[in-house]
Design an enzyme around this catalytic site. Sequence first.
Site, PDB file in Angstrom:
ATOM      1  N   HIS A  63     -12.366  -6.053  -2.653  1.00 11.41           N
ATOM      2  CA  HIS A  63     -11.211  -4.979  -1.891  1.00 11.41           C
ATOM      3  C   HIS A  63     -12.127  -4.567  -0.663  1.00 11.41           C
ATOM      4  O   HIS A  63     -11.736  -4.439   0.546  1.00 11.41           O
ATOM      5  CB  HIS A  63     -10.771  -3.758  -2.559  1.00 11.41           C
ATOM      6  N   TRP A  65       0.950  -1.428  -0.048  1.00 13.48           N
ATOM      7  CA  TRP A  65       0.025  -0.012  -0.011  1.00 13.48           C
ATOM      8  C   TRP A  65       0.939   1.204  -0.030  1.00 13.48           C
ATOM      9  O   TRP A  65       1.805   1.404   0.648  1.00 13.48           O
ATOM     10  CB  TRP A  65      -0.807   0.047   1.408  1.00 13.48           C
ATOM     11  N   TYR A  99      -4.097   0.322  -5.304  1.00 12.04           N
ATOM     12  CA  TYR A  99      -2.641   1.043  -5.007  1.00 12.04           C
ATOM     13  C   TYR A  99      -2.019   1.951  -6.108  1.00 12.04           C
ATOM     14  O   TYR A  99      -1.452   1.342  -6.953  1.00 12.04           O
ATOM     15  CB  TYR A  99      -1.851  -0.019  -4.424  1.00 12.04           C
ATOM     16  N   GLN A 105      -9.062  -9.953   4.581  1.00 16.00           N
ATOM     17  CA  GLN A 105      -8.150  -8.936   4.738  1.00 16.00           C
ATOM     18  C   GLN A 105      -8.842  -7.911   5.465  1.00 16.00           C
ATOM     19  O   GLN A 105      -9.734  -7.373   4.900  1.00 16.00           O
ATOM     20  CB  GLN A 105      -7.492  -8.704   3.535  1.00 16.00           C
ATOM     21  N   TYR A 111      -3.829  -6.227   7.743  1.00 14.58           N
ATOM     22  CA  TYR A 111      -3.287  -4.763   6.937  1.00 14.58           C
ATOM     23  C   TYR A 111      -3.009  -3.828   8.318  1.00 14.58           C
ATOM     24  O   TYR A 111      -3.869  -3.876   9.193  1.00 14.58           O
ATOM     25  CB  TYR A 111      -3.987  -4.278   5.750  1.00 14.58           C
TER      26      TYR A 111
END
Length: 281
Positions: free
Chosen positions: A115, A24, A57, A167, A195
């Site tokens: 995402h 990221w 990203y 995630q 994350y």
Amino acid sequence: MPSTIRTTTLPSGEAVQVFGQGTWKMGEDIRRRADEVNALKLGLDLGITLIDTAEMYASGGAEEVVAEAIAGRRDETFLVSKVLPSNAARAGVQRACENSLKRLRTDRIDLYLLHWPGSVPLAETVAAFEALKAAGKIRHWGVSNFDTDEMEELVGLPDGGNVQTNQVLYNLVRRGLEFDLAPWSRQRGIPLMAYSPVEQGSLARNTRLDAIAARHDATPAQIALAWVMHQEGVIAIPKASSQQHVRQNFAALEIELTPQDIADLDRAFLPPTRKRGLEMI
């Protein structure tokens, strides 16, 4: 240096490392590109094979950094990327995946994630993921930033039980998911991928970690990372944009937190006592 990196197991039965490399904010500045590529390369040299990225990203720039870092080493890498919710319709997923494959200069993504939840029906996205699997474009799929109710909806769909990971934002100051999402996931054998495990660096300066860090001749950031990896079924994916930072993160693998350490951390960073909404950054 640890000889091997501990693994956890995906629902498919495949073992994946509990420590990976995040990307990221990579690819945003061409002046930092060489350092970013070299950091990822060093991670591979150290045996950190899991690399996480996303089409979002740097608008694909991070995927291009990853491509440069893994050139000639694709087969030793477990590659994770993500599709934006705005691309989560069936045709959009296929197009987004093809674009990610081109930027990554590879023929397959090992783990492809949605995402975050969006407006496209989940069943449509799942069908698109399954089609990509059948075509050999991806090996596994999962999600990101899904709370417990969203995971319940997902696994109730046709083929929704094929989800391999979720995630999420998880670290010592973001423990809300321990109330329900973490136990729900453990019960079903679905690893969480954490994350921002050092809270974008802020835990590196948190004085509540100083005493425990001193016990282990470590830094507060290393203790924060070791704590995340101590959790059952959790994969930490810190970002490091320099080789020095990669080595510092890697050293966290050597830290074995004691029951006293865990108790002290629970007093300093209280676990949740009620349901909270899933946090995102």
